[in-house]
Write an enzyme that holds these catalytic residues in place. Structure first.
Site, PDB file in Angstrom:
ATOM      1  N   TRP A 126     -12.837  -0.358  -4.556  1.00  0.00           N
ATOM      2  CA  TRP A 126     -11.699  -0.892  -3.791  1.00  0.00           C
ATOM      3  C   TRP A 126     -10.518   0.091  -3.834  1.00  0.00           C
ATOM      4  O   TRP A 126      -9.394  -0.260  -3.483  1.00  0.00           O
ATOM      5  CB  TRP A 126     -11.295  -2.259  -4.364  1.00  0.00           C
ATOM      6  CG  TRP A 126     -10.700  -3.175  -3.347  1.00  0.00           C
ATOM      7  CD1 TRP A 126      -9.386  -3.538  -3.244  1.00  0.00           C
ATOM      8  CD2 TRP A 126     -11.373  -3.855  -2.279  1.00  0.00           C
ATOM      9  NE1 TRP A 126      -9.198  -4.391  -2.181  1.00  0.00           N
ATOM     10  CE2 TRP A 126     -10.409  -4.609  -1.573  1.00  0.00           C
ATOM     11  CE3 TRP A 126     -12.708  -3.890  -1.838  1.00  0.00           C
ATOM     12  CZ2 TRP A 126     -10.735  -5.394  -0.455  1.00  0.00           C
ATOM     13  CZ3 TRP A 126     -13.024  -4.675  -0.739  1.00  0.00           C
ATOM     14  CH2 TRP A 126     -12.041  -5.405  -0.059  1.00  0.00           C
ATOM     15  N   THR A 131       1.896  -5.413   4.437  1.00  0.00           N
ATOM     16  CA  THR A 131       1.395  -4.759   3.221  1.00  0.00           C
ATOM     17  C   THR A 131       1.130  -3.259   3.404  1.00  0.00           C
ATOM     18  O   THR A 131       0.946  -2.552   2.421  1.00  0.00           O
ATOM     19  CB  THR A 131       0.059  -5.406   2.774  1.00  0.00           C
ATOM     20  OG1 THR A 131      -0.854  -5.379   3.880  1.00  0.00           O
ATOM     21  CG2 THR A 131       0.266  -6.848   2.332  1.00  0.00           C
ATOM     22  N   ASP A 159     -12.939  -6.708  11.062  1.00  0.00           N
ATOM     23  CA  ASP A 159     -11.672  -6.094  11.468  1.00  0.00           C
ATOM     24  C   ASP A 159     -11.902  -4.616  11.804  1.00  0.00           C
ATOM     25  O   ASP A 159     -12.571  -3.917  11.040  1.00  0.00           O
ATOM     26  CB  ASP A 159     -10.652  -6.155  10.327  1.00  0.00           C
ATOM     27  CG  ASP A 159     -10.143  -7.562  10.068  1.00  0.00           C
ATOM     28  OD1 ASP A 159     -10.789  -8.519  10.488  1.00  0.00           O
ATOM     29  OD2 ASP A 159      -9.078  -7.681   9.441  1.00  0.00           O
ATOM     30  N   ASP A 185     -15.842 -11.324  11.189  1.00  0.00           N
ATOM     31  CA  ASP A 185     -14.592 -10.804  10.619  1.00  0.00           C
ATOM     32  C   ASP A 185     -14.680  -9.299  10.373  1.00  0.00           C
ATOM     33  O   ASP A 185     -14.185  -8.790   9.377  1.00  0.00           O
ATOM     34  CB  ASP A 185     -14.197 -11.540   9.326  1.00  0.00           C
ATOM     35  CG  ASP A 185     -12.810 -11.135   8.831  1.00  0.00           C
ATOM     36  OD1 ASP A 185     -11.917 -10.904   9.678  1.00  0.00           O
ATOM     37  OD2 ASP A 185     -12.610 -11.038   7.601  1.00  0.00           O
ATOM     38  N   ARG A 193       0.804  -1.231   0.000  1.00  0.00           N
ATOM     39  CA  ARG A 193       0.000   0.000   0.000  1.00  0.00           C
ATOM     40  C   ARG A 193       0.831   1.272   0.000  1.00  0.00           C
ATOM     41  O   ARG A 193       0.276   2.357  -0.135  1.00  0.00           O
ATOM     42  CB  ARG A 193      -0.977  -0.042   1.168  1.00  0.00           C
ATOM     43  CG  ARG A 193      -1.883  -1.264   1.029  1.00  0.00           C
ATOM     44  CD  ARG A 193      -3.101  -1.250   1.869  1.00  0.00           C
ATOM     45  NE  ARG A 193      -3.976  -2.328   1.448  1.00  0.00           N
ATOM     46  CZ  ARG A 193      -4.075  -3.535   2.032  1.00  0.00           C
ATOM     47  NH1 ARG A 193      -3.365  -3.804   3.110  1.00  0.00           N
ATOM     48  NH2 ARG A 193      -4.880  -4.451   1.564  1.00  0.00           N
ATOM     49  N   GLY A 238      -1.719 -10.833   9.151  1.00  0.00           N
ATOM     50  CA  GLY A 238      -1.756 -12.271   9.438  1.00  0.00           C
ATOM     51  C   GLY A 238      -2.915 -12.677  10.325  1.00  0.00           C
ATOM     52  O   GLY A 238      -2.893 -13.745  10.933  1.00  0.00           O
TER      53      GLY A 238
END
Ligand code: CA
Ligand code: CA
Length: 587
Positions: free
Chosen positions: A490, A180, A319, A317, A136, A196
């Protein structure tokens, strides 16, 4: 002869003859970093300033003359390695630094697109990136340029030559760690997280001396784990078993994979934390701190100053890694030292950035069903009917009750950064409207193996669009305008004082919108999907816009039925630069 000298010999004579300015390879100071948002001649940080508002004060380019914005060059990343290009470029005194997929970095002449050097990380067999081979962005400081690689290493390169100055292990890629995000530089330290979260790794934030790469502090984000300061154990995060039963905290996840932001005013770095491990929430009763949270950390010693958990006991999930953007909010005649963040869970939060106090949360995507709302303390009001069931309670013990939950695990918003304009006082949020069938399965921790205990299929919730760029008023939570896109969005967002908002689409367009009304005012087809964050800068009296291009990221890998909406989009790998010629700007 050193590369720099060779370069000068080869290019110097020609450049002087035709009156071009040579790239200067100027060093980046602490002051350059702190002032980045106010100095439109360069972009030396990820986010166009440590606060990452992604706002440029440039207004040469505006909605009336943007039709004159034309391509200046397209630089190819070359080779057979393509896939997702999610990088935000940096530019300083004639040199543009951009990272590419598979842990590559390029320095190019920002005026001509000529390559100055290229660095290719030699990646080992068996790396475990969960969600494409993306990078990124980089960080600039003094005479070095830094970035992280997919085998969980942090690399410092000589700005002038691209040669390695130091290279350090962040962690063991065989255990599922990777890297990343763009690192950030704060007071001479380089601050990073870890990727991870799907492998049960323990999320942490750590700071190194930017000169030497030696660790100054480490802060694990899961309760029970002990931090480090100057080579010695420091304090424990929380208390053992406070919100995690038994040994579950040992593989608790909370990957800090999207990097952080910094507010010099309060001297706090803000990092988000990912999902708890495993996804199957029946295996870890409790709030599971600090997963799915925002943390404010003292950059001097790595101590947590405050934490705010967006999704306690996450089961989807969700996050909590999305960027926390400091901004000053006018409310009831007062200036609030606020921070805004659009969470994976579908709610847009405003917190007091000095103490983490909850101010508001409002939905920014439609049909959210896992929570009925957010209560006055900022805690979700769960609808247990939409939490995937416990497999232990199923007939064969192998698959729990499946539910259709909204949003999907790829989130109301995923990694792609928002922009905030102090002019319009609006946040520009790249979001997606989708849900998922999700069910739980039994799972136990095994090093380097996926630690999910869940299965899923993502599905659209509307027939005509998935992607949705929204302008959100943080004071009211209201959506002021919306641009709908057929495929999932995205790409990152950029906004400017020229009343413009830029973002990219998987269909291959870099697009510009009127920041106040959302009217589409410009687009350009780059030949492959755009999933990167655009930048703008001023050079030789002209305003430039640049973006990396190359389709990929998590959607084609994990998008389920939604991935069909992007079938047939070609891969790529390039950096496109555009400019508004002086002659057009003067009209
Ligand atoms: Ca700047
Ligand atoms: Ca995750």
């Amino acid at each position: 002869m050193r590369l720099r000298d060779q370069f000068l010999t080869a290019v110097g004579a020609t450049a002087l003859c035709v009156g071009l300015t040579l790239p200067a390879f100027a060093e980046v100071t602490e002051q350059d970093i702190l002032n980045d948002a106010n100095t439109p001649g360069d972009v030396v940080t990820y986010g166009l300033g440590p606060q990452a508002q992604r706002f440029s004060p440039l207004k040469t380019l505006n909605r009336d003359n943007i039709k004159g914005l034309v391509p200046a060059y397209s630089f190819s990343f070359g080779g057979e390695k393509q896939r997702g290009q999610e990088s935000q470029a940096l530019v300083k005194d004639g040199v543009l630094y951009v990272t590419g997929s598979y842990s590559r970095m390029y320095a190019i002449d920002s005026r001509t697109g000529d390559k100055l050097w290229e660095y290719n990380a030699r990646l080992p067999e068996g790396i475990l990136p969960c969600c494409d081979v993306v990078n990124r962005g980089a960080a600039l400081y003094k005479d070095k340029v830094y970035f992280g690689t997919l085998d969980a290493k942090l690399v410092a390169l000589d700005q002038k030559t691209g040669k390695v100055v130091w290279r350090k292990d962040i962690d063991d890629f065989k255990a599922g760690y990777s890297y990343t995000a763009a690192p950030i530089i704060v007071k001479g330290k380089i601050i990073t997280g870890v990727s991870g979260g799907e492998f049960g790794v323990i999320g942490r934030v750590e700071a190194r001396d930017a000169e030497t790469g030696e660790v100054v502090w480490k802060r694990p984000v899961i309760e029970g784990h002990v931090g480090e300061l100057n080579g010695k154990p420091s304090t424990m995060t929380g208390k053992v078993n406070e919100t995690w039963p038994g040994d579950t905290w040992k593989f608790g996840g909370g990957a800090t994979w999207l990097g952080g932001t910094y507010d010099p005013e309060s001297n706090l770095v803000y990092f988000g934390t990912g999902n708890p491990g495993p996804w199957n929430s029946a295996l870890r009763p409790g709030d599971n701190k600090w997963t799915a949270s925002r943390l404010a950390i003292n950059p001097d010693n790595g101590e947590i100053v405050w934490g705010f958990q967006t999704t306690p006991h996450d089961g989807w999930d969700f996050d909590g890694v999305n960027e926390f953007v400091p901004f000053d909010m006018q409310k009831d005649g007062k200036t609030v030292k606020a921070g805004g963040t659009a969470d994976r869970n579908g709610f847009f939060y405003v917190l007091d950035r000095t103490n983490g106090k909850f101010i508001s949360a409002t939905p920014f995507v439609n049909k959210i069903n896992w929570a009925k709302g957010i209560d006055q303390n900022g805690r979700p009001i769960y609808d247990e009917a939409f939490r995937p069931g416990d497999p232990a309670k199923s007939e064969d013990g192998k698959k729990g009750k499946s539910v259709f939950a909204v949003p999907s695990f790829l989130g109301g918003k995923n990694w792609m950064p928002v922009a905030y304009s102090p002019d319009t006082k609006l946040f520009y949020v790249p979001s997606n409207e989708w849900g998922m069938d999700i069910w739980n399965e039994p799972v136990s921790y095994k090093k380097g193996a996926a630690y999910l205990g869940a299965g899923f299929t993502i599905k659209p919730v509307f027939e005509d669009h998935i992607g949705s760029l929204k302008a959100i008023d943080p004071a009211s939570g209201k959506t002021v305008w919306e641009y709908k896109n057929k495929a999932p969005l995205w790409a990152g967002v950029l906004t400017t004082a020229g009343n413009l908002v830029f973002t990219g689409t998987p269909e291959g367009f870099l697009k510009a919108f009127d920041a106040k009304t959302g009217e589409e005012v410009w687009k350009f087809q780059v030949g492959t999907g755009v999933v990167a964050s655009p930048i703008t800068w001023e050079q030789d009296g002209e305003q430039w816009v640049g973006v990396a291009a190359g389709w990929g990221g998590a959607v084609p890998l994990w998008g389920g039925e939604v991935a069909k909406s992007t079938a047939g989009i070609n891969q790529g790998g390039s950096f496109w630069a555009f400019k508004l010629p002086k002659t057009v700007a003067a009209r």
